[in-house]
Scaffold this motif. Structure first.
Motif, PDB file in Angstrom:
ATOM      1  N   LYS A  12       0.852  -1.205   0.000  1.00  0.00           N
ATOM      2  CA  LYS A  12       0.000   0.000   0.000  1.00  0.00           C
ATOM      3  C   LYS A  12       0.880   1.244   0.000  1.00  0.00           C
ATOM      4  O   LYS A  12       0.646   2.197  -0.715  1.00  0.00           O
ATOM      5  CB  LYS A  12      -0.862   0.033   1.275  1.00  0.00           C
ATOM      6  CG  LYS A  12      -2.232  -0.560   1.114  1.00  0.00           C
ATOM      7  CD  LYS A  12      -3.059  -0.223   2.359  1.00  0.00           C
ATOM      8  CE  LYS A  12      -4.088  -1.289   2.606  1.00  0.00           C
ATOM      9  NZ  LYS A  12      -4.774  -1.173   3.877  1.00  0.00           N
ATOM     10  N   LYS A  16       1.232   4.339  -2.997  1.00  0.00           N
ATOM     11  CA  LYS A  16       0.301   5.371  -2.513  1.00  0.00           C
ATOM     12  C   LYS A  16       0.260   6.618  -3.416  1.00  0.00           C
ATOM     13  O   LYS A  16      -0.731   7.316  -3.437  1.00  0.00           O
ATOM     14  CB  LYS A  16       0.571   5.724  -1.051  1.00  0.00           C
ATOM     15  CG  LYS A  16       1.841   6.478  -0.772  1.00  0.00           C
ATOM     16  CD  LYS A  16       1.883   6.808   0.709  1.00  0.00           C
ATOM     17  CE  LYS A  16       2.949   7.759   1.145  1.00  0.00           C
ATOM     18  NZ  LYS A  16       4.280   7.651   0.589  1.00  0.00           N
ATOM     19  N   ASP A  17       1.333   6.858  -4.180  1.00  0.00           N
ATOM     20  CA  ASP A  17       1.329   8.048  -5.024  1.00  0.00           C
ATOM     21  C   ASP A  17       0.774   7.797  -6.425  1.00  0.00           C
ATOM     22  O   ASP A  17       0.702   8.705  -7.246  1.00  0.00           O
ATOM     23  CB  ASP A  17       2.750   8.621  -5.140  1.00  0.00           C
ATOM     24  CG  ASP A  17       3.230   9.115  -3.781  1.00  0.00           C
ATOM     25  OD1 ASP A  17       2.364   9.570  -2.996  1.00  0.00           O
ATOM     26  OD2 ASP A  17       4.435   9.034  -3.508  1.00  0.00           O
ATOM     27  N   ASP A  19      -2.059   6.870  -9.418  1.00  0.00           N
ATOM     28  CA  ASP A  19      -3.438   7.344  -9.559  1.00  0.00           C
ATOM     29  C   ASP A  19      -4.421   6.173  -9.616  1.00  0.00           C
ATOM     30  O   ASP A  19      -5.500   6.269 -10.159  1.00  0.00           O
ATOM     31  CB  ASP A  19      -3.591   8.237 -10.797  1.00  0.00           C
ATOM     32  CG  ASP A  19      -3.187   7.536 -12.075  1.00  0.00           C
ATOM     33  OD1 ASP A  19      -2.900   6.325 -12.013  1.00  0.00           O
ATOM     34  OD2 ASP A  19      -3.168   8.191 -13.129  1.00  0.00           O
ATOM     35  N   ARG A  20      -4.044   5.063  -9.033  1.00  0.00           N
ATOM     36  CA  ARG A  20      -4.940   3.916  -8.898  1.00  0.00           C
ATOM     37  C   ARG A  20      -4.720   3.304  -7.526  1.00  0.00           C
ATOM     38  O   ARG A  20      -3.693   3.573  -6.878  1.00  0.00           O
ATOM     39  CB  ARG A  20      -4.645   2.882  -9.998  1.00  0.00           C
ATOM     40  CG  ARG A  20      -3.232   2.294  -9.910  1.00  0.00           C
ATOM     41  CD  ARG A  20      -3.118   1.038 -10.717  1.00  0.00           C
ATOM     42  NE  ARG A  20      -1.771   0.469 -10.725  1.00  0.00           N
ATOM     43  CZ  ARG A  20      -1.258  -0.275  -9.775  1.00  0.00           C
ATOM     44  NH1 ARG A  20      -1.938  -0.531  -8.676  1.00  0.00           N
ATOM     45  NH2 ARG A  20      -0.033  -0.757  -9.864  1.00  0.00           N
ATOM     46  N   PRO A  21      -5.682   2.466  -7.074  1.00  0.00           N
ATOM     47  CA  PRO A  21      -5.457   1.828  -5.767  1.00  0.00           C
ATOM     48  C   PRO A  21      -4.423   0.716  -5.858  1.00  0.00           C
ATOM     49  O   PRO A  21      -4.075   0.270  -6.961  1.00  0.00           O
ATOM     50  CB  PRO A  21      -6.828   1.220  -5.438  1.00  0.00           C
ATOM     51  CG  PRO A  21      -7.692   1.356  -6.637  1.00  0.00           C
ATOM     52  CD  PRO A  21      -6.962   2.126  -7.679  1.00  0.00           C
ATOM     53  N   LYS A 210     -10.023   5.407  -7.428  1.00  0.00           N
ATOM     54  CA  LYS A 210      -9.142   6.200  -6.550  1.00  0.00           C
ATOM     55  C   LYS A 210      -9.577   7.662  -6.521  1.00  0.00           C
ATOM     56  O   LYS A 210      -9.693   8.253  -5.444  1.00  0.00           O
ATOM     57  CB  LYS A 210      -7.697   6.081  -7.035  1.00  0.00           C
ATOM     58  CG  LYS A 210      -6.687   6.946  -6.280  1.00  0.00           C
ATOM     59  CD  LYS A 210      -5.853   6.136  -5.331  1.00  0.00           C
ATOM     60  CE  LYS A 210      -4.815   6.961  -4.608  1.00  0.00           C
ATOM     61  NZ  LYS A 210      -3.481   6.433  -4.730  1.00  0.00           N
ATOM     62  N   SER A 211      -9.815   8.238  -7.719  1.00  0.00           N
ATOM     63  CA  SER A 211     -10.042   9.687  -7.746  1.00  0.00           C
ATOM     64  C   SER A 211     -11.438  10.054  -7.241  1.00  0.00           C
ATOM     65  O   SER A 211     -11.610  11.043  -6.554  1.00  0.00           O
ATOM     66  CB  SER A 211      -9.821  10.243  -9.156  1.00  0.00           C
ATOM     67  OG  SER A 211     -10.669   9.568 -10.059  1.00  0.00           O
ATOM     68  N   ASN A 214     -11.985   7.538  -3.606  1.00  0.00           N
ATOM     69  CA  ASN A 214     -10.936   7.539  -2.602  1.00  0.00           C
ATOM     70  C   ASN A 214     -10.523   6.133  -2.162  1.00  0.00           C
ATOM     71  O   ASN A 214     -10.095   5.938  -1.019  1.00  0.00           O
ATOM     72  CB  ASN A 214     -11.436   8.331  -1.385  1.00  0.00           C
ATOM     73  CG  ASN A 214     -10.340   9.160  -0.821  1.00  0.00           C
ATOM     74  OD1 ASN A 214      -9.261   9.242  -1.429  1.00  0.00           O
ATOM     75  ND2 ASN A 214     -10.563   9.745   0.339  1.00  0.00           N
ATOM     76  N   ASP A 216      -8.100   3.317  -1.842  1.00  0.00           N
ATOM     77  CA  ASP A 216      -6.642   3.220  -1.996  1.00  0.00           C
ATOM     78  C   ASP A 216      -6.152   1.775  -2.067  1.00  0.00           C
ATOM     79  O   ASP A 216      -4.975   1.519  -2.323  1.00  0.00           O
ATOM     80  CB  ASP A 216      -5.924   3.988  -0.872  1.00  0.00           C
ATOM     81  CG  ASP A 216      -6.167   3.354   0.485  1.00  0.00           C
ATOM     82  OD1 ASP A 216      -6.985   2.411   0.572  1.00  0.00           O
ATOM     83  OD2 ASP A 216      -5.546   3.806   1.465  1.00  0.00           O
ATOM     84  N   SER A 217      -7.046   0.800  -1.800  1.00  0.00           N
ATOM     85  CA  SER A 217      -6.610  -0.597  -1.901  1.00  0.00           C
ATOM     86  C   SER A 217      -7.809  -1.441  -2.339  1.00  0.00           C
ATOM     87  O   SER A 217      -8.922  -1.262  -1.841  1.00  0.00           O
ATOM     88  CB  SER A 217      -6.093  -1.085  -0.548  1.00  0.00           C
ATOM     89  OG  SER A 217      -6.990  -0.725   0.479  1.00  0.00           O
TER      90      SER A 217
END
Ligand SMILES: NC(=O)C1=CN([C@@H]2O[C@H](COP(=O)(O)OP(=O)(O)OC[C@H]3O[C@@H](n4cnc5c(N)ncnc54)[C@H](OP(=O)(O)O)[C@@H]3O)[C@@H](O)[C@H]2O)C=CC1
Ligand SMILES: Nc1nc(O)c(N)c(N[C@@H]2O[C@H](COP(=O)(O)O)[C@@H](O)[C@H]2O)n1
Length: 564
Positions: A12, A16-17, A19-21, A210-211, A214, A216-217
Motif C-alpha cells: 500500500k 500510494k502516489d 493514480d490507482r489503488p 481512486k479519484s 478515494n 486506496d486498496s
C-alpha cells in the motif's frame, strides 16, 4: 518470514502516489487450478477455516473488494468481513508468535494483543449490462457498493431504469461506456467473452475508484474472466497475487487464469502460433501453510515481450495483419521492424544522452498537448547540430566508434552526430538488404542507397498513467516537409503502433515496436496510413496481449522532400 497481511500493508505504501489503488488479486483454487466446478454450478468451497480467516483479514485491510458480473450472479456473495474469521486469524497468528517467542525464550507481552476492528470493504462489481439483482446480498448489506457498467443510455432505456432502481438501493452506479476499449467495441454483449461488447476498461475503472471514491486498496476476488483480464494487464495494474491452494482435484472445472482471452469479432483471434507465451510469472513467491491449505503470495510479471523477441525472427512477426483483408494490406517492404537494432549497452548510453539533451532544451516538465493536438505528455526537439554534415565522414561508422562516441557521460554534438550517422547508414543498409531480398537477385550489388536525411527529431513520451497519459494520436508525417522515407529508433520501452488507412480508418493493423528496434516506413505506409502510439492504455494490445509501455524515446530520421 514476512506475514501475508503485513506484505499487503507494505505494498500500500509503495503505490500510494499512483493514480490507482493497490491491486491485490486473491482467490482460492484446487490443486489442479480450478476456482469453480463448472458453469452455473454452486460455488465451490475450497478454502479451509484457516485460509478463509486469512481472506477475511485481507478483506478487513482493503478499502474495496471486486468481483465480476458472473460471480455476482452465480455466488450471490456478501463481500463483507466475517468478524469470527478475523478473530480466528488473529488468534492463530498470536498462537504462532507465542510458540516462536517461547522457543526463543522471550516473555510474551499481553499489551501486544491486537484490537479487533472490523471495516467492511466497499463491494465493487464489474457489470456492463447491470445484470445484478436488486435483491443481491451485496446490495442489501448496504456497505456502499459500487457497480461499474458500460452501456449506451440512449440505446438502453431499460438499463437506465435499472440504474435508477439500484441507486435507490444506495448503490453508486458508474457508467464507463465512453471508456470501453475500442478493440472491444461490439454491439452484441457476449457473456462468454470478456473483451467483447462493453467489457469495462480496467485502467480507467481503477482511476475512477481512486479519484472519485478515494479507494486506496482493492482486493480482486474473481471470477475467472476478471482474474484473466487483470493478469493480462501485467505488473502495471496488479501489485500482488495471493492464491489459496486447497487439497482437492476438481477435474472439469473453471480455470482461474486463461491466457487465451477470448476475442471479439472486431479484434479477431490471430493464428494459434502466437509469438507470445503469455505466462504470468510469480515473482518473489512466499509460501505459507494455513491449516490444510497452502497460500502463495507473490508479485506478478508477464514476460510476453521477451518470448516475443526470442520467437520473432522476421520483421513480419512484429506486424499483426489479422484485422485487415489481404488485398488491403501494405506491401511487405513498406513497413520493416528490426528487433535488437541497438545493442543493450549502446541503448542505455543513448537513453542517457537523449534524456539529457531534452531536459536541457525543454526543462523538466512534459508538455501536455502538442499545438496540433496530436501528441500528449511529451518532450521533443529537432537537433540540427547532430545532422551528419557536422564534420562527420560520410562513410560507414562501426559500433566500436559509436561506443567510443558515447563514452563521455554527456557526449558533445560531434559525438552525437557520429551516432546519428551510424543510425542513418545502418538504416540505409536495412533498406538495401530488403530491396535485394525482394529483387531476389544474388548478383545485385550490395552498395547502400545514400539518402539525404534531415536533422534527427527526438521525441520522449512519459510513462503513461491514467491521470498523466501520453501517446501520439493518428497522423501522417507532414507531406510537404518530409520525403518518402521515415525511420525511427525506439528506446526505453516497448510500444504498440497502430496504423489505419487515411480514407477508411476501419482498415487498420498494429505493430509491436520492441525496445531497441528500428522501424522503417515508406510507400503506402508512409503516405496512405496514419500511425499512432495509443494514449489509452487499454489499446496497448498486440495479438491479444497487453504490452506495457513505460517512458519511451524515439529518434526519428526522415529524408528531405524532393522539392527541397
Ligand atoms: N474460488 C474463488 O476464489 C472464486 C471463484 N469464483 C468463481 O468464478 C466463477 C465465475 O467466473 P466468470 O463466469 O468468469 O465470471 P466473472 O465473475 O469473472 O465475471 C465476468 C463478467 O464480468 C463482466 N466484465 C466487465 N468487464 C470485464 C473485464 N474487463 N474483463 C472480464 N469481465 C468483465 C462481464 O459481464 P457481462 O457478461 O455481463 O458483459 C463478464 O462476463 C463462479 O463459478 C465463481 O464461483 C469467483 C470468485 C472467486
Ligand atoms: N477464499 C475463497 N475460498 C473459496 O473456497 C471460495 N469459494 C471463495 N469464493 C469467493 O468468496 C465469495 C463468497 O464469499 P462471501 O459470501 O462474500 O462470504 C465468492 O463470491 C467468491 O468471490 N473464496
Amino acid at each position: 518470514m514476512i506475514d501475508v497481511v503485513e506484505l499487503v500493508t507494505r505494498r500500500k505504501e509503495e503505490v500510494k502516489d499512483l493514480d490507482r489503488p493497490l491491486v491485490v488479486v486473491t482467490y482460492a483454487q484446487s490443486i489442479d487450478g480450478c476456482i469453480g466446478a463448472d458453469d452455473n454450478a454452486q460455488p465451490l468451497l475450497l478454502s479451509g477455516r484457516e485460509s478463509f480467516s486469512l481472506t477475511h483479514m485481507l478483506r478487513n485491510n482493503c478499502a474495496a473488494i471486486l468481483v465480476g458480473a458472473g460471480t455476482a450472479a452465480n455466488d450471490n456473495p456478501r463481500l463483507a468481513v466475517n468478524a469470527d474469521f478475523v478473530a480466528l486469524h488473529l488468534h492463530n497468528q498470536e498462537h504462532n508468535q507465542e510458540q516462536q517467542t517461547s522457543q526463543n525464550n522471550i516473555q510474551t507481552n499481553e499489551h501486544n494483543r491486537p484490537n479487533l476492528i472490523i471495516r467492511h470493504p466497499r463491494p465493487v462489481v464489474l457489470d456492463p449490462s447491470l445484470r445484478i439483482s436488486l435483491a443481491a446480498r451485496l446490495v442489501q448489506l448496504r456497505n456502499s457498493p459500487i457497480v461499474f457498467c458500460a452501456f449506451d443510455p440512449v440505446l438502453s432505456p431499460d438499463l437506465v431504469a435499472k440504474q435508477q432502481a439500484l441507486e435507490l438501493e444506495h448503490v453508486s452506479v458508474v457508467n464507463m461506456h465512453s471508456f470501453t476499449p475500442d478493440f472491444s467495441l461490439n454491439n452484441k454483449p457476449n457473456p462468454q467473452n470478456p473483451t467483447s461488447s462493453s467489457a469495462i476498461n480496467i485502467p480507467a475503472m481503477l482511476f475512477v475508484l481512486k479519484s472519485r471514491f478515494n479507494v486506496d486498496s482493492l482486493m480482486v476476488e474473481g471470477g475467472a474472466s476478471i482474474i484473466s483480464s487483470f493478469l493480462s494487464l501485467g505488473t502495471r495494474f496488479v501489485d500482488q497475487i495471493i492464491i489459496t491452494i486447497a487439497p482437492l482435484l476438481v477435474g472439469n472445472g473453471i480455470r482461474a487464469y486463461s491466457s487465451q482471452i477470448p476475442t471479439s469479432s472486431n479484434f479477431p483471434s490471430t493464428d494459434t502460433s502466437l509469438i507470445f507465451t503469455p505466462h504470468v510469472h510469480l515473482v518473489d513467491p512466499v509460501y505459507h501453510q494455513y491449516g490444510r491449505d497452502i497460500v502463495v503470495s507473490a508479485r506478478v510479471y508477464r514476460s510476453t515481450i521477451e518470448s516475443a523477441r526470442a520467437a520473432a525472427k522476421k520483421s513480419s512477426e512484429f506486424i499483426d495483419f489479422s484485422s485487415i483483408a489481404e488485398q488491403d494490406q501494405p506491401r511487405s517492404d513498406e513497413l520493416l521492424i528490426v528487433p535488437d537494432f541497438v545493442p543493450v549497452d549502446v541503448h542505455d548510453a543513448l537513453v542517457a544522452a537523449m534524456t539529457h539533451k531534452l531536459s536541457r532544451l525543454m526543462g523538466a516538465t512534459y508538455m501536455e498537448r502538442h499545438f496540433d493536438g496530436v501528441i500528449t505528455g511529451y518532450k521533443e526537439a529537432s537537433v540540427s547540430a547532430w545532422g551528419f554534415q557536422a564534420s562527420v565522414p560520410d562513410d560507414a561508422i562501426s559500433l566500436a566508434q559509436v561506443r567510443d562516441a558515447l563514452k563521455a557521460r554527456i557526449p558533445d554534438d560531434t559525438a552525437m552526430a557520429m551516432v546519428i550517422r551510424w543510425i542513418e547508414a545502418s538504416t540505409e543498409a536495412v533498406i538495401s538488404q530488403q530491396q535485394q531480398l525482394l529483387s531476389n537477385s544474388s548478383n545485385s550489388s550490395n552498395s547502400n542507397q545514400k539518402i539525404s536525411w534531415l536533422p534527427p527529431h527526438i521525441l520522449e513520451l512519459r510513462a503513461p498513467t491514467f491521470q498523466t497519459p501520453s501517446g501520439i494520436g493518428p497522423h501522417v508525417d507532414h507531406l510537404g516537409a518530409f520525403g518518402a522515407k521515415i525511420a525511427g529508433v525506439c528506446l526505453g520501452s516497448d510500444a504498440v503502433m497502430r496504423f489505419a488507412q487515411k480514407d477508411d480508418p476501419s482498415r487498420s493493423f498494429s505493430a509491436l515496436l520492441p525496445n531497441r528496434c528500428l522501424y522503417f516506413q515508406c510507400g503506402s505506409v508512409r503516405f496512405n496510413y496514419t500511425h499512432e502510439i495509443p494514449v489509452d492504455p487499454a489499446q496497448h494490445v498486440f495479438k491479444n496481449v497487453f504490452i506495457e509501455r513505460g517512458r519511451r524515446i524515439s529518434v526519428l530520421i526522415r529524408d528531405s522532400h524532393p522539392t527541397q
